[in-house]
Design a protein around this motif. Structure first.
Motif, PDB file in Angstrom:
ATOM      1  N   UNK A  27      54.010  20.922   4.093  1.00  0.00           N
ATOM      2  CA  UNK A  27      54.410  19.472   4.097  1.00  0.00           C
ATOM      3  C   UNK A  27      53.552  18.522   5.218  1.00  0.00           C
ATOM      4  N   UNK A  28      53.019  19.096   6.209  1.00  0.00           N
ATOM      5  CA  UNK A  28      52.088  18.636   7.018  1.00  0.00           C
ATOM      6  C   UNK A  28      50.853  18.331   6.458  1.00  0.00           C
ATOM      7  N   UNK A  29      50.334  19.290   5.631  1.00  0.00           N
ATOM      8  CA  UNK A  29      49.179  19.427   5.060  1.00  0.00           C
ATOM      9  C   UNK A  29      49.239  18.455   4.005  1.00  0.00           C
ATOM     10  N   UNK A  45      55.670  43.775   3.176  1.00  0.00           N
ATOM     11  CA  UNK A  45      56.671  42.856   2.760  1.00  0.00           C
ATOM     12  C   UNK A  45      57.065  42.077   3.784  1.00  0.00           C
ATOM     13  N   UNK A  46      57.948  42.677   4.714  1.00  0.00           N
ATOM     14  CA  UNK A  46      58.370  42.072   5.837  1.00  0.00           C
ATOM     15  C   UNK A  46      57.689  41.002   6.747  1.00  0.00           C
ATOM     16  N   UNK A  47      56.420  41.444   7.004  1.00  0.00           N
ATOM     17  CA  UNK A  47      55.511  40.702   7.514  1.00  0.00           C
ATOM     18  C   UNK A  47      54.998  39.269   6.890  1.00  0.00           C
ATOM     19  N   UNK A  48      55.252  39.671   5.410  1.00  0.00           N
ATOM     20  CA  UNK A  48      54.676  38.571   4.480  1.00  0.00           C
ATOM     21  C   UNK A  48      55.853  37.443   4.710  1.00  0.00           C
ATOM     22  N   UNK A  49      56.935  37.922   4.506  1.00  0.00           N
ATOM     23  CA  UNK A  49      58.150  37.111   4.436  1.00  0.00           C
ATOM     24  C   UNK A  49      58.193  36.355   5.673  1.00  0.00           C
ATOM     25  N   UNK A  50      58.083  37.144   6.892  1.00  0.00           N
ATOM     26  CA  UNK A  50      58.322  36.266   8.179  1.00  0.00           C
ATOM     27  C   UNK A  50      56.964  35.454   8.353  1.00  0.00           C
ATOM     28  N   UNK A  79      55.770  29.859   9.114  1.00  0.00           N
ATOM     29  CA  UNK A  79      54.710  28.726   8.812  1.00  0.00           C
ATOM     30  C   UNK A  79      55.268  27.741   7.978  1.00  0.00           C
ATOM     31  N   UNK A  80      55.996  28.097   6.926  1.00  0.00           N
ATOM     32  CA  UNK A  80      56.146  27.089   6.005  1.00  0.00           C
ATOM     33  C   UNK A  80      57.820  26.467   5.690  1.00  0.00           C
ATOM     34  N   UNK A  81      58.468  27.308   6.288  1.00  0.00           N
ATOM     35  CA  UNK A  81      59.674  26.697   6.621  1.00  0.00           C
ATOM     36  C   UNK A  81      60.059  26.055   7.750  1.00  0.00           C
ATOM     37  N   UNK A  82      59.892  26.940   8.976  1.00  0.00           N
ATOM     38  CA  UNK A  82      60.313  26.496  10.219  1.00  0.00           C
ATOM     39  C   UNK A  82      59.332  25.347  10.721  1.00  0.00           C
ATOM     40  N   UNK A 121      58.407  37.848  12.964  1.00  0.00           N
ATOM     41  CA  UNK A 121      58.876  36.554  13.148  1.00  0.00           C
ATOM     42  C   UNK A 121      58.820  36.283  14.775  1.00  0.00           C
ATOM     43  N   UNK A 122      59.378  37.337  15.548  1.00  0.00           N
ATOM     44  CA  UNK A 122      59.153  37.245  17.065  1.00  0.00           C
ATOM     45  C   UNK A 122      57.912  36.816  17.444  1.00  0.00           C
TER      46      UNK A 122
END
Length: 285
Positions: free
Chosen positions: A275-277, A257-262, A267-270, A183-184
């Motif tokens: 939505x843009x696509x 798993x941690x990397x996929x969630x981040x 990309x898709x929440x923040x 995430x960072x």
């Protein structure tokens, strides 16, 4: 007042003041013909080698200095704080040195997260991971070559679940720790941040290094802190002990798993990529 602020923000950002790079192609065979690609692989290999060499020797040195058989105490050596600084500081240095060449991943979990975020192609992601794991093996092997007796006596800096913790707790620690790191990485390299928060000077390697440092402080007592499959794998290959291999899956599944969630969160929440696509698709329909 809230409406005034909302109108102001819409007016300020109605025209895009930053440029997102185009998504990386899923498969790009042309990369294999470019020297810049192979140079990036070499940079990832050497960076991961140096990362393992320095950090493994730091761990071994700490355990040697606190060894009761040598009249050492818990107050001797660099302590957990020093080990965390070693990992975080090396990531800061190596990302700074290699970011302009390879992107400074030095971690298969980071590479995987960036692949899911369409920042790198599948070919680049796979070969980066191979280079990182090979570099980690060589780095741990170099550490053992210089200090064979100490390496074998003090565990070779290999990751395993600590006594008093179960594998579920260890897996959770690896997932959350890797989430913080990836995430960072996404946040520190976000072109939107660089454009709109230019009043806040951000040197990307610094927050990434601090993320590694903070996660190590929290999880060294649980797993020794993996959050980097190459780091765990390289140390396991050279130390080669049954307990280490029994726990090895945790240091792959957790970071993946941690990397996929981040990647999904950023990309898709923040950034609301989906939505843009959809909006772009409707405007072109």
């Amino acid at each position: 007042m809230a409406k005034d602020v909302e109108v102001q923000e819409q007016g300020e950002y109605s025209s895009k003041d930053y440029q997102d790079p185009p998504p990386a192609p899923l498969i790009d065979p042309e990369e294999l013909t470019k020297w810049s690609f192979w140079r990036a692989l070499i940079a990832e290999f050497i960076a991961t080698l140096l990362f393992l060499y320095i950090t493994v020797l730091t761990i071994i040195g700490y355990k040697s200095q606190t060894d009761p058989s040598k009249k050492g105490t818990e107050c001797d050596g660099v302590g957990i704080l020093g080990i965390a600084w070693s990992f975080g500081g090396m990531i800061f240095i190596l990302v700074y040195c290699t970011a302009g060449i390879s992107g400074g991943h030095i971690n298969p979990a980071v590479t995987f997260g960036l692949f899911l975020g369409r920042k790198v192609s599948l070919i680049r992601a796979l070969l980066y991971m191979v280079a990182q794991c090979a570099g980690a093996i060589c780095g741990a092997g170099l550490a053992k070559g210089f200090q064979t007796a100490y390496y074998d006596r003090y565990g070779g800096g290999a990751n395993s679940v600590a006594d008093g913790y179960n594998k579920g707790t260890a897996l959770g620690a690896e997932i959350i720790g890797t989430f913080v790191l990836v995430y960072t990485v996404f946040s520190a390299t976000d072109p939107k941040r660089n454009a709109r928060d230019s009043h806040v000077p951000v040197l990307a390697p610094l927050p990434i290094g601090f993320a590694v440092f903070m996660v190590h402080l929290a999880t060294i007592p649980i797993t020794g802190t993996g959050i980097n499959p190459a780091r765990s794998f390289g140390a396991a290959v050279i130390y080669n002990e049954d307990k280490i291999w029994d726990d090895q899956w945790i240091f792959w599944v957790g970071p993946i798993v941690g990397a996929a969630v981040a990647a999904f969160y950023h990309q898709y929440i923040l950034r609301a990529a989906a939505i843009k696509a959809l909006g772009s698709f409707r405007s072109n329909a």
